[in-house]
Each structure stands twice: as structure tokens, then as C-alpha cells.
Design a protein around this motif. Structure first.
Motif, PDB file in Angstrom:
ATOM      1  N   VAL A 138       0.855  -1.186   0.000  1.00 20.47           N
ATOM      2  CA  VAL A 138       0.000   0.000   0.000  1.00 20.47           C
ATOM      3  C   VAL A 138       0.888   1.232   0.000  1.00 20.47           C
ATOM      4  O   VAL A 138       1.779   1.359   0.846  1.00 20.47           O
ATOM      5  N   ASP A 139       0.664   2.138  -0.954  1.00 19.47           N
ATOM      6  CA  ASP A 139       1.435   3.382  -1.026  1.00 19.47           C
ATOM      7  C   ASP A 139       0.778   4.408  -0.117  1.00 19.47           C
ATOM      8  O   ASP A 139      -0.088   5.176  -0.521  1.00 19.47           O
ATOM      9  N   ARG A 140       1.213   4.440   1.141  1.00 18.01           N
ATOM     10  CA  ARG A 140       0.569   5.303   2.119  1.00 18.01           C
ATOM     11  C   ARG A 140       0.863   6.779   1.870  1.00 18.01           C
ATOM     12  O   ARG A 140       0.048   7.643   2.185  1.00 18.01           O
ATOM     13  N   VAL A 141       2.026   7.092   1.308  1.00 19.93           N
ATOM     14  CA  VAL A 141       2.369   8.492   1.060  1.00 19.93           C
ATOM     15  C   VAL A 141       1.380   9.125   0.073  1.00 19.93           C
ATOM     16  O   VAL A 141       0.956  10.277   0.236  1.00 19.93           O
ATOM     17  N   ALA A 165       7.585   9.193  10.274  1.00 21.73           N
ATOM     18  CA  ALA A 165       6.362   8.771  10.958  1.00 21.73           C
ATOM     19  C   ALA A 165       5.202   9.708  10.646  1.00 21.73           C
ATOM     20  O   ALA A 165       4.077   9.262  10.400  1.00 21.73           O
ATOM     21  N   ASP A 166       5.468  11.007  10.645  1.00 27.27           N
ATOM     22  CA  ASP A 166       4.398  11.971  10.365  1.00 27.27           C
ATOM     23  C   ASP A 166       3.901  11.854   8.930  1.00 27.27           C
ATOM     24  O   ASP A 166       2.721  12.087   8.654  1.00 27.27           O
ATOM     25  N   GLU A 167       4.804  11.486   8.026  1.00 25.37           N
ATOM     26  CA  GLU A 167       4.422  11.381   6.614  1.00 25.37           C
ATOM     27  C   GLU A 167       3.314  10.355   6.407  1.00 25.37           C
ATOM     28  O   GLU A 167       2.401  10.564   5.603  1.00 25.37           O
ATOM     29  N   VAL A 168       3.364   9.246   7.148  1.00 25.53           N
ATOM     30  CA  VAL A 168       2.347   8.207   6.984  1.00 25.53           C
ATOM     31  C   VAL A 168       1.213   8.373   7.989  1.00 25.53           C
ATOM     32  O   VAL A 168       0.345   7.517   8.083  1.00 25.53           O
ATOM     33  N   GLY A 169       1.215   9.484   8.715  1.00 23.51           N
ATOM     34  CA  GLY A 169       0.129   9.764   9.647  1.00 23.51           C
ATOM     35  C   GLY A 169      -0.998  10.539   9.005  1.00 23.51           C
ATOM     36  O   GLY A 169      -2.045  10.732   9.629  1.00 23.51           O
ATOM     37  N   PHE A 170      -0.781  11.031   7.773  1.00 20.18           N
ATOM     38  CA  PHE A 170      -1.797  11.660   6.909  1.00 20.18           C
ATOM     39  C   PHE A 170      -2.284  13.028   7.363  1.00 20.18           C
ATOM     40  O   PHE A 170      -3.025  13.672   6.639  1.00 20.18           O
ATOM     41  N   ASP A 185       0.524  21.597   4.910  1.00 18.17           N
ATOM     42  CA  ASP A 185       1.427  21.705   3.764  1.00 18.17           C
ATOM     43  C   ASP A 185       2.845  22.096   4.182  1.00 18.17           C
ATOM     44  O   ASP A 185       3.824  21.597   3.611  1.00 18.17           O
ATOM     45  N   ASN A 186       2.964  22.982   5.152  1.00 16.57           N
ATOM     46  CA  ASN A 186       4.304  23.385   5.595  1.00 16.57           C
ATOM     47  C   ASN A 186       5.082  22.198   6.156  1.00 16.57           C
ATOM     48  O   ASN A 186       6.278  22.039   5.893  1.00 16.57           O
ATOM     49  N   ARG A 187       4.397  21.373   6.954  1.00 17.72           N
ATOM     50  CA  ARG A 187       5.059  20.193   7.505  1.00 17.72           C
ATOM     51  C   ARG A 187       5.386  19.201   6.391  1.00 17.72           C
ATOM     52  O   ARG A 187       6.436  18.558   6.416  1.00 17.72           O
ATOM     53  N   ALA A 188       4.526  19.078   5.391  1.00 13.45           N
ATOM     54  CA  ALA A 188       4.787  18.170   4.270  1.00 13.45           C
ATOM     55  C   ALA A 188       6.048  18.585   3.521  1.00 13.45           C
ATOM     56  O   ALA A 188       6.853  17.736   3.104  1.00 13.45           O
ATOM     57  N   LEU A 199      -2.938  13.215  23.489  1.00  9.90           N
ATOM     58  CA  LEU A 199      -2.201  12.379  22.546  1.00  9.90           C
ATOM     59  C   LEU A 199      -1.978  13.129  21.242  1.00  9.90           C
ATOM     60  O   LEU A 199      -2.752  14.020  20.878  1.00  9.90           O
ATOM     61  N   CYS A 200      -0.911  12.778  20.543  1.00 12.26           N
ATOM     62  CA  CYS A 200      -0.621  13.408  19.256  1.00 12.26           C
ATOM     63  C   CYS A 200      -1.695  13.054  18.233  1.00 12.26           C
ATOM     64  O   CYS A 200      -2.356  12.020  18.325  1.00 12.26           O
ATOM     65  N   THR A 201      -1.833  13.918  17.258  1.00  9.76           N
ATOM     66  CA  THR A 201      -2.764  13.663  16.157  1.00  9.76           C
ATOM     67  C   THR A 201      -2.057  12.822  15.100  1.00  9.76           C
ATOM     68  O   THR A 201      -1.137  13.291  14.434  1.00  9.76           O
ATOM     69  N   HIS A 202      -2.470  11.585  14.969  1.00 14.93           N
ATOM     70  CA  HIS A 202      -1.792  10.658  14.057  1.00 14.93           C
ATOM     71  C   HIS A 202      -2.745   9.518  13.723  1.00 14.93           C
ATOM     72  O   HIS A 202      -3.520   9.096  14.576  1.00 14.93           O
ATOM     73  N   PHE A 203      -2.687   9.033  12.501  1.00 17.20           N
ATOM     74  CA  PHE A 203      -3.627   8.000  12.085  1.00 17.20           C
ATOM     75  C   PHE A 203      -3.270   6.630  12.644  1.00 17.20           C
ATOM     76  O   PHE A 203      -4.157   5.837  12.974  1.00 17.20           O
ATOM     77  N   HIS A 204      -1.985   6.333  12.752  1.00 18.70           N
ATOM     78  CA  HIS A 204      -1.561   4.996  13.178  1.00 18.70           C
ATOM     79  C   HIS A 204      -1.066   4.955  14.611  1.00 18.70           C
ATOM     80  O   HIS A 204      -1.312   3.984  15.323  1.00 18.70           O
TER      81      HIS A 204
END
Length: 361
Positions: free
Chosen positions: A11-14, A125-130, A134-137, A343-348
Motif C-alpha cells: 500500500v502506497d501510504r504516502v 512517521a508523520d508522513e504516513v500519519g496523513f 502543507d508546511n510540515r509536508a 495524545l498526538c494527532t496521528h492515524f496509526h
């Protein structure tokens, strides 16, 4: 998790980021390597070949060799906490630097600085957290390029060498067909080990200390009976599940739970949910159970061919860290109410940004 022929990890999560990547991030990424599917995103026979290249680093013999480093690092970090009067942000003081330094030592990158490795790890880790703006990306794209350049440089320098680190091993490795690894393959393995080698351990340490601060009687039990530290760790892993799940893609139409999942559809396997299933863990799955062996293995480290390759190293760090902490301190206090520890905002991932504690000798 065990049926990768039906539910693929490829799966291409990026590419799943809402709105896609900003143009500036895309231009930076054009300069970077595209990571090859090696470990977590590879279900082919080559997965076993790639895993075997690093698997020996997490076997008992290698773990025994790294144990003195782990123990020395734990002592140094706890001494620093004591020197500051026992009050600290546990993340900055202990739960981040311990696993980052250990995986940095394993990889052969620690000379670049623990803080640098953590910054790079957080970017991946943040990249796959969705959920980045844009600045962080854009920042992530640049950090990714910087990390890749550093890893490739180290690999080139260590080709032909005889070091004991993972970069040296990969730089000189050959696959069963006799082929040397390409940069895209080396980078893929190193990035996965860098991130997985610290995130779960950090989060589990944090949740463990929150529990011990709220349950002085549990702290005392662990002090009186060190054999309970292992079961305590497994229960924290189960109940808190630092990695909440992973994506899989249906290969052909698949039936699951009476429902049809169409070919190509994505599902997210929720480890956190499985680890709270009353049908497995009983009527009170959120209660820590140190009295008897749990009926099933938990899912905190995954399952099947993608079971975390570094799970044994994480458990070693957790066991020695908690043993040292419960022996050293009579009391652990939260400096803020637990509901003020968001908790941090993250998908995984399930992790904290801060954990202010006070340790009482």
C-alpha cells in the motif's frame, strides 16, 4: 495479517495524503530515492530474503552484546533526572533518548546525533500519519532527502568494511541470487528500522510510567516481584497499543465478517481494537492482568510475516528501563492531571507530546 495472499501490505501510504503533496514538496522528492518494497510493504518471497539480512541483529546473541550499552544508557539518563531534582519531562529526559540512542547504535548512525535521528524518524512517521499541513509536508520532504543522503553516504563509506552495524551489513550484503543491494533497498530497510526502532518503545515507556504514577500499588508489586515486569510490559503493550493498526489491500473480492470487500479496497486492521476484544481478554479488557498468562498473544507488534523484527530489542529496553526505575524510586508523580496529557494527532500511532513527572527516591 496472516493471509497476505488475500490482503496485501503493498500500500502506497504516502500517496494517500488528502489533497496530495504540495508542489514544493514534490520538487524536493524528485531529488530523493523512491524506496523499494522490502519489509513491511512486501509480501513476495523476497520479503524473507530482506528480513534475513537484518534478523540476526535481533537474535539473543546480538541482544546480549547490546545489553551493557542499554544498561549504561539507562543509568546515565536516570542520573541526569536525579541531578535535576527528579522533576522532568519524561519524553525529553528518558523515553525518547533511550530507544533513539539504541537504534542509532544498532544502525551505525549514532555519531550523527540522537536529536538528528529523532527529527528524521518523526518526519517519516508523520508522513504516513496523513494529518500534516502543507508546511510540515514540505519540511518532511527536505528531512527525508537529508536523511537519505546521509544513509547513502554512510553505506558508500562502509562498503568493503567489517563493522558490526546494520549499515555495514547491508552495504556488503548479497541477496540469494548474488546481487548486491541497490540504494533504494538499503534506504527502505534503514528507514523502517529507524522509525520502528524507537516509536513503539518510547510510547510504551510513557504509558507504563503513567500507569505506575496512577497505581502506586502496582509500582510496589513490581519492586517486590521483578518477575512481574515482563507481564506488566505485555499488558501495557496490549491495552495501549502504541501502533493502532496497519493498512491492507484486498487482492480480489474477499469475504470478511459476512461482508464483501471489493478487489483493491483498503482496510485498516485495528490492533487497538483486537487487543481490547472481550471475546478474547474477558469482561474487563482494559484492566491490567498480572495474575495469569493471557489466553492469546496481543497484536501490538503485528502478526504473521510482518511481525515486528525488532520486538525482542524493544522488550529488552523496556524490561531493563522499568527494572531500573522501580528499583530506584519509591514514588512517581504526574505533575499535571492525566487528562492534560493529550495524545498526538496521528492515524496509526498513539503517543504523547510531553509527560511531566516527578520521581521520588
Amino acid at each position: 495479517m496472516r493471509n497476505h495472499d488475500r490482503f496485501s501490505s503493498l500500500v502506497d501510504r504516502v500517496s494517500m495524503r488528502a489533497g496530495g503533496l504540495p508542489e514544493k514538496a514534490k520538487k524536493i522528492r524528485e531529488k530523493a530515492w523512491t524506496l523499494a518494497p522490502t519489509l513491511s510493504h512486501n509480501d513476495e518471497a523476497s520479503h524473507k530474503d530482506y528480513r534475513s539480512l537484518v534478523g540476526s541483529f535481533f537474535m539473543p546473541r546480538k541482544l546480549k552484546l547490546v545489553q551493557p550499552f542499554v544498561e549504561e544508557r539507562i543509568e546515565t539518563l536516570l542520573a541526569d533526572i536525579d541531578d535535576k531534582g527528579g522533576r522532568c519531562d519524561f519524553l525529553d529526559a528518558f523515553s525518547v533518548p533511550l530507544p533513539v540512542s539504541v537504534i542509532g547504535e544498532y544502525l551505525g548512525m549514532r555519531h550523527l546525533g540522537d536529536e538528528t535521528l529523532k527529527i528524521w524518524s518523526d518526519a517519516f512517521a508523520d508522513e504516513v500519519g496523513f494529518l500534516t499541513d502543507d508546511n510540515r509536508a514540505i519540511e518532511i520532504a527536505q528531512l527525508t532527502l537529508d536523511c537519505q543522503n546521509a544513509m547513502v553516504k554512510l553505506s558508500d563509506e562502509r562498503r568493503g568494511g567489517a563493522g558490526e552495524d546494520i549499515i555495514t551489513a547491508l552495504a556488503n550484503a548479497k541477496l540469494p541470487d548474488g546481487r548486491e543491494l541497490e540504494n533504494e533497498e538499503i534506504l527502505s530497510i534503514l528507514v523502517q528500522l529507524l522509525v520502528a526502532g524507537n516509536e513503539t518503545t518510547t510510547s510504551t515507556l510513557n504509558f507504563s510510567l503513567i500507569n505506575l504514577a496512577q497505581s502506586p500499588e502496582c509500582l510496589e508489586r513490581l519492586r517486590q516481584d521483578p518477575n512481574l515486569i515482563g507481564p506488566f510490559i505485555e499488558e501495557i503493550l496490549r491495552i495501549e497499543s502504541p501502533i493502532q493498526g496497519q493498512f491492507r489491500k484486498a487482492v480480489g473480492d474477499q469475504k470478511l465478517g459476512g461482508e464483501t470487500i471489493p478487489d483493491g479496497a483498503l482496510i485498516h486492521i485495528r490492533f487497538g481494537s483486537a487487543n481490547h476484544d472481550e471475546a478474547i481478554w474477558g469482561d474487563h479488557p482494559l484492566n491490567i492482568n498480572l495474575e495469569k498468562r493471557q489466553p492469546k498473544p496481543h497484536m501490538a507488534f503485528g502478526n504473521g510475516i510482518h511481525f515486528c523484527v525488532g520486538a525482542a530489542l524493544s522488550r529488552l529496553e523496556l524490561r531493563h528501563a522499568l527494572q531500573a526505575i522501580v528499583n530506584r524510586y519509591s514514588e512517581i508523580r504526574l505533575q499535571v492531571p492525566v487528562d492534560q496529557l493529550p495524545l498526538c494527532t496521528h492515524f496509526h500511532q498513539r503517543r504523547h507530546d510531553r509527560l511531566p513527572l516527578e520521581f521520588i527516591n
